[in-house]
Design a protein around this motif. Structure first.
Motif, PDB file in Angstrom:
ATOM      1  N   ARG A 134       0.823  -1.221   0.000  1.00 29.61           N
ATOM      2  CA  ARG A 134       0.000   0.000   0.000  1.00 29.61           C
ATOM      3  C   ARG A 134       0.854   1.267   0.000  1.00 29.61           C
ATOM      4  NH1 ARG A 134      -4.807  -2.197   4.028  1.00 29.61           N
ATOM      5  NH2 ARG A 134      -5.857  -3.444   2.437  1.00 29.61           N
ATOM      6  N   SER A 135       1.992   1.230   0.699  1.00 29.79           N
ATOM      7  CA  SER A 135       2.790   2.461   0.687  1.00 29.79           C
ATOM      8  C   SER A 135       3.438   2.658  -0.680  1.00 29.79           C
ATOM      9  CB  SER A 135       3.813   2.499   1.822  1.00 29.79           C
ATOM     10  OG  SER A 135       4.714   1.466   1.689  1.00 29.79           O
ATOM     11  N   ALA A 136       3.701   1.559  -1.390  1.00 27.68           N
ATOM     12  CA  ALA A 136       4.218   1.715  -2.764  1.00 27.68           C
ATOM     13  C   ALA A 136       3.123   2.260  -3.682  1.00 27.68           C
ATOM     14  CB  ALA A 136       4.713   0.368  -3.284  1.00 27.68           C
ATOM     15  N   ARG A 137       1.901   1.856  -3.402  1.00 25.72           N
ATOM     16  CA  ARG A 137       0.774   2.295  -4.224  1.00 25.72           C
ATOM     17  C   ARG A 137       0.421   3.770  -3.968  1.00 25.72           C
ATOM     18  NH1 ARG A 137      -3.750  -2.219  -3.626  1.00 25.72           N
ATOM     19  NH2 ARG A 137      -2.295  -3.587  -4.746  1.00 25.72           N
ATOM     20  N   VAL A 138       0.709   4.226  -2.760  1.00 28.45           N
ATOM     21  CA  VAL A 138       0.357   5.609  -2.373  1.00 28.45           C
ATOM     22  C   VAL A 138       1.633   6.320  -1.902  1.00 28.45           C
ATOM     23  CG1 VAL A 138      -1.171   7.052  -0.983  1.00 28.45           C
ATOM     24  CG2 VAL A 138      -1.913   4.751  -1.639  1.00 28.45           C
ATOM     25  N   PRO A 139       2.436   6.803  -2.843  1.00 27.53           N
ATOM     26  CA  PRO A 139       3.701   7.439  -2.457  1.00 27.53           C
ATOM     27  C   PRO A 139       3.455   8.598  -1.488  1.00 27.53           C
ATOM     28  CG  PRO A 139       3.569   7.135  -4.838  1.00 27.53           C
ATOM     29  CD  PRO A 139       2.211   6.798  -4.290  1.00 27.53           C
ATOM     30  N   GLY A 140       4.273   8.657  -0.447  1.00 27.60           N
ATOM     31  CA  GLY A 140       4.170   9.753   0.518  1.00 27.60           C
ATOM     32  C   GLY A 140       3.098   9.572   1.568  1.00 27.60           C
ATOM     33  N   ALA A 141       2.429   8.412   1.563  1.00 27.02           N
ATOM     34  CA  ALA A 141       1.349   8.199   2.533  1.00 27.02           C
ATOM     35  C   ALA A 141       1.868   8.350   3.954  1.00 27.02           C
ATOM     36  CB  ALA A 141       0.744   6.807   2.349  1.00 27.02           C
ATOM     37  N   VAL A 142       1.083   9.038   4.785  1.00 30.44           N
ATOM     38  CA  VAL A 142       1.492   9.244   6.175  1.00 30.44           C
ATOM     39  C   VAL A 142       0.712   8.352   7.137  1.00 30.44           C
ATOM     40  CG1 VAL A 142       2.390  11.578   5.878  1.00 30.44           C
ATOM     41  CG2 VAL A 142      -0.046  11.273   6.383  1.00 30.44           C
ATOM     42  N   ALA A 143      -0.497   7.967   6.763  1.00 30.67           N
ATOM     43  CA  ALA A 143      -1.351   7.232   7.706  1.00 30.67           C
ATOM     44  C   ALA A 143      -2.380   6.404   6.954  1.00 30.67           C
ATOM     45  CB  ALA A 143      -2.053   8.221   8.644  1.00 30.67           C
ATOM     46  N   GLU A 144      -3.040   5.529   7.716  1.00 31.58           N
ATOM     47  CA  GLU A 144      -4.090   4.680   7.140  1.00 31.58           C
ATOM     48  C   GLU A 144      -5.286   4.655   8.086  1.00 31.58           C
ATOM     49  OE1 GLU A 144      -3.547   0.449   5.413  1.00 31.58           O
ATOM     50  OE2 GLU A 144      -4.412   0.108   7.414  1.00 31.58           O
ATOM     51  N   GLY A 145      -6.446   4.946   7.551  1.00 31.91           N
ATOM     52  CA  GLY A 145      -7.706   4.791   8.279  1.00 31.91           C
ATOM     53  C   GLY A 145      -8.672   4.002   7.418  1.00 31.91           C
ATOM     54  N   MET A 146      -9.917   3.974   7.838  1.00 36.68           N
ATOM     55  CA  MET A 146     -10.889   3.167   7.107  1.00 36.68           C
ATOM     56  C   MET A 146     -12.096   3.964   6.616  1.00 36.68           C
ATOM     57  SD  MET A 146     -10.691  -0.230   9.543  1.00 36.68           S
ATOM     58  CE  MET A 146     -11.674  -1.289   8.480  1.00 36.68           C
ATOM     59  N   GLU A 147     -12.066   5.297   6.802  1.00 35.16           N
ATOM     60  CA  GLU A 147     -13.273   6.074   6.465  1.00 35.16           C
ATOM     61  C   GLU A 147     -13.017   7.279   5.558  1.00 35.16           C
ATOM     62  OE1 GLU A 147     -12.449   5.559   9.846  1.00 35.16           O
ATOM     63  OE2 GLU A 147     -13.559   3.671   9.805  1.00 35.16           O
ATOM     64  N   GLY A 148     -11.786   7.803   5.526  1.00 35.44           N
ATOM     65  CA  GLY A 148     -11.546   9.097   4.886  1.00 35.44           C
ATOM     66  C   GLY A 148     -12.090   9.202   3.473  1.00 35.44           C
ATOM     67  N   TYR A 149     -11.802   8.193   2.650  1.00 40.03           N
ATOM     68  CA  TYR A 149     -12.267   8.242   1.251  1.00 40.03           C
ATOM     69  C   TYR A 149     -13.792   8.243   1.184  1.00 40.03           C
ATOM     70  CZ  TYR A 149     -13.030   6.956  -3.618  1.00 40.03           C
ATOM     71  OH  TYR A 149     -13.467   6.928  -4.923  1.00 40.03           O
ATOM     72  N   GLY A 150     -14.426   7.496   2.075  1.00 40.14           N
ATOM     73  CA  GLY A 150     -15.891   7.456   2.072  1.00 40.14           C
ATOM     74  C   GLY A 150     -16.490   8.808   2.409  1.00 40.14           C
ATOM     75  N   VAL A 151     -15.940   9.457   3.443  1.00 40.06           N
ATOM     76  CA  VAL A 151     -16.411  10.802   3.812  1.00 40.06           C
ATOM     77  C   VAL A 151     -16.121  11.768   2.655  1.00 40.06           C
ATOM     78  CG1 VAL A 151     -16.107  12.716   5.433  1.00 40.06           C
ATOM     79  CG2 VAL A 151     -16.094  10.346   6.278  1.00 40.06           C
ATOM     80  N   ALA A 152     -14.935  11.623   2.061  1.00 38.89           N
ATOM     81  CA  ALA A 152     -14.533  12.546   0.989  1.00 38.89           C
ATOM     82  C   ALA A 152     -15.399  12.400  -0.256  1.00 38.89           C
ATOM     83  CB  ALA A 152     -13.064  12.317   0.638  1.00 38.89           C
ATOM     84  N   ILE A 153     -15.792  11.173  -0.594  1.00 41.30           N
ATOM     85  CA  ILE A 153     -16.590  11.013  -1.827  1.00 41.30           C
ATOM     86  C   ILE A 153     -17.976  11.612  -1.636  1.00 41.30           C
ATOM     87  CG2 ILE A 153     -17.509   8.655  -1.461  1.00 41.30           C
ATOM     88  CD1 ILE A 153     -16.053   9.311  -4.763  1.00 41.30           C
ATOM     89  N   ALA A 154     -18.505  11.490  -0.424  1.00 39.80           N
ATOM     90  CA  ALA A 154     -19.808  12.124  -0.147  1.00 39.80           C
ATOM     91  C   ALA A 154     -19.672  13.644  -0.221  1.00 39.80           C
ATOM     92  CB  ALA A 154     -20.318  11.690   1.226  1.00 39.80           C
ATOM     93  N   ALA A 155     -18.597  14.177   0.351  1.00 39.50           N
ATOM     94  CA  ALA A 155     -18.373  15.631   0.292  1.00 39.50           C
ATOM     95  C   ALA A 155     -18.195  16.088  -1.151  1.00 39.50           C
ATOM     96  CB  ALA A 155     -17.147  16.002   1.129  1.00 39.50           C
ATOM     97  N   THR A 156     -17.481  15.298  -1.931  1.00 39.48           N
ATOM     98  CA  THR A 156     -17.229  15.654  -3.330  1.00 39.48           C
ATOM     99  C   THR A 156     -18.537  15.731  -4.114  1.00 39.48           C
ATOM    100  OG1 THR A 156     -15.056  14.625  -3.250  1.00 39.48           O
ATOM    101  CG2 THR A 156     -16.008  14.934  -5.434  1.00 39.48           C
TER     102      THR A 156
END
Ligand SMILES: O=C(O)c1cccc(C(=O)CC[C@H]2O[C@@H](n3cnc4c(=O)[nH]cnc43)[C@H](O)[C@@H]2O)c1
Length: 231
Positions: free
Chosen positions: A163-185
């Protein structure tokens, strides 16, 4: 002037910021509320664990009440130890669904490569930077970069490396951020992600999680966030 009830005992004017904060579980919500200390511009709701629940519950929240001006995904998280050790904070520049795609004989292909949408959603860059600087000025240790969202939390060194290779510069991992972000988007609202690190991303060692320390850091971070210009 019309006054709208935000938090019990507080009022706000219609022109003020109205900020929706989504946390997965009650302990995180309570930590956020402690930091906010009754600031009536904020409403903190539960989104459940995982991106699907987070997206659905954020969309429901965004569809209710007066217009929201900002959406925040908040909680504890795993940190990449070199950049975000336990007890520190992570401010997201992007929410990245690191497992959203397909496996091919040649390896993983993201939805972008397939032409199916976006696995990476940008946070409000100006606000994220201002928050990072405010946290650092307050003496809190915070890193910024992409924050991975995963439906399955990493539990091995091998998955952490993938996953860190897939997401260069990643600092952390959670389980909700993208879900909240797609609704906001889809609601055309700015989004940020703020997480406190409870454990290292890597081999699962639940006994080593420092949830209390992370929740304390989360409260401290929200005490700073409410002082940042949010209008
Ligand atoms: O047991 C408790 O007291 C407790 C209190 C607050 C939160 C929890 C959770 O288990 C929340 C799960 C939540 O945490 C995020 N998280 C934390 N570490 C990781 C990780 O290494 N990889 C992915 N996600 C992580 C995640 O967002 C979960 O929703 C328990």
């Amino acid at each position: 002037m019309t006054e709208l009830t935000g938090h019990p005992g507080k009022t706000r004017s219609p022109s003020e910021a109205r900020i929706l904060v989504m946390t997965a579980v009650e302990a995180e919500r309570d930590a956020v509320l402690r930091g906010l200390d009754g600031d009536g511009r904020f409403e903190v709701r539960l989104c459940g664990v995982g991106p699907a629940s987070a997206a659905a519950r954020t969309a429901v929240a965004l569809g209710s009440g007066d217009p929201w001006t900002l959406v925040v995904s908040a909680g504890i998280a795993g940190g990449y130890p070199e950049v975000a050790p336990v007890g520190t904070l992570a401010v997201g520049t992007d929410a990245v669904a690191a497992d959203l795609g397909v496996e091919t004989a040649e390896g993983f292909a993201s939805v972008e490569e397939l032409g199916f949408g976006a696995s990476k959603l940008a946070a409000d860059a100006k606000l994220a930077e201002e928050l990072l600087q405010a946290l650092n000025r307050a003496g809190l240790v915070a890193a910024s970069g992409p924050i991975v969202t995963a439906s399955t939390a990493t539990g091995t060194a091998a998955t952490a490396a993938v996953r860190s290779a897939r997401v260069p510069g990643a600092v952390a991992e959670g389980m909700e951020g993208y879900g909240v972000a797609i609704a906001a988007t889809y609601a055309d609202k700015p989004f940020i992600e703020l997480r406190a690190i409870s454990n290292a991303v890597g081999p699962r060692d639940r006994d080593a999680w420092r949830i209390g320390d992370a929740l304390t850091a989360l409260s401290a971070a929200f005490a700073i966030l409410k002082e940042v210009e949010l209008n």
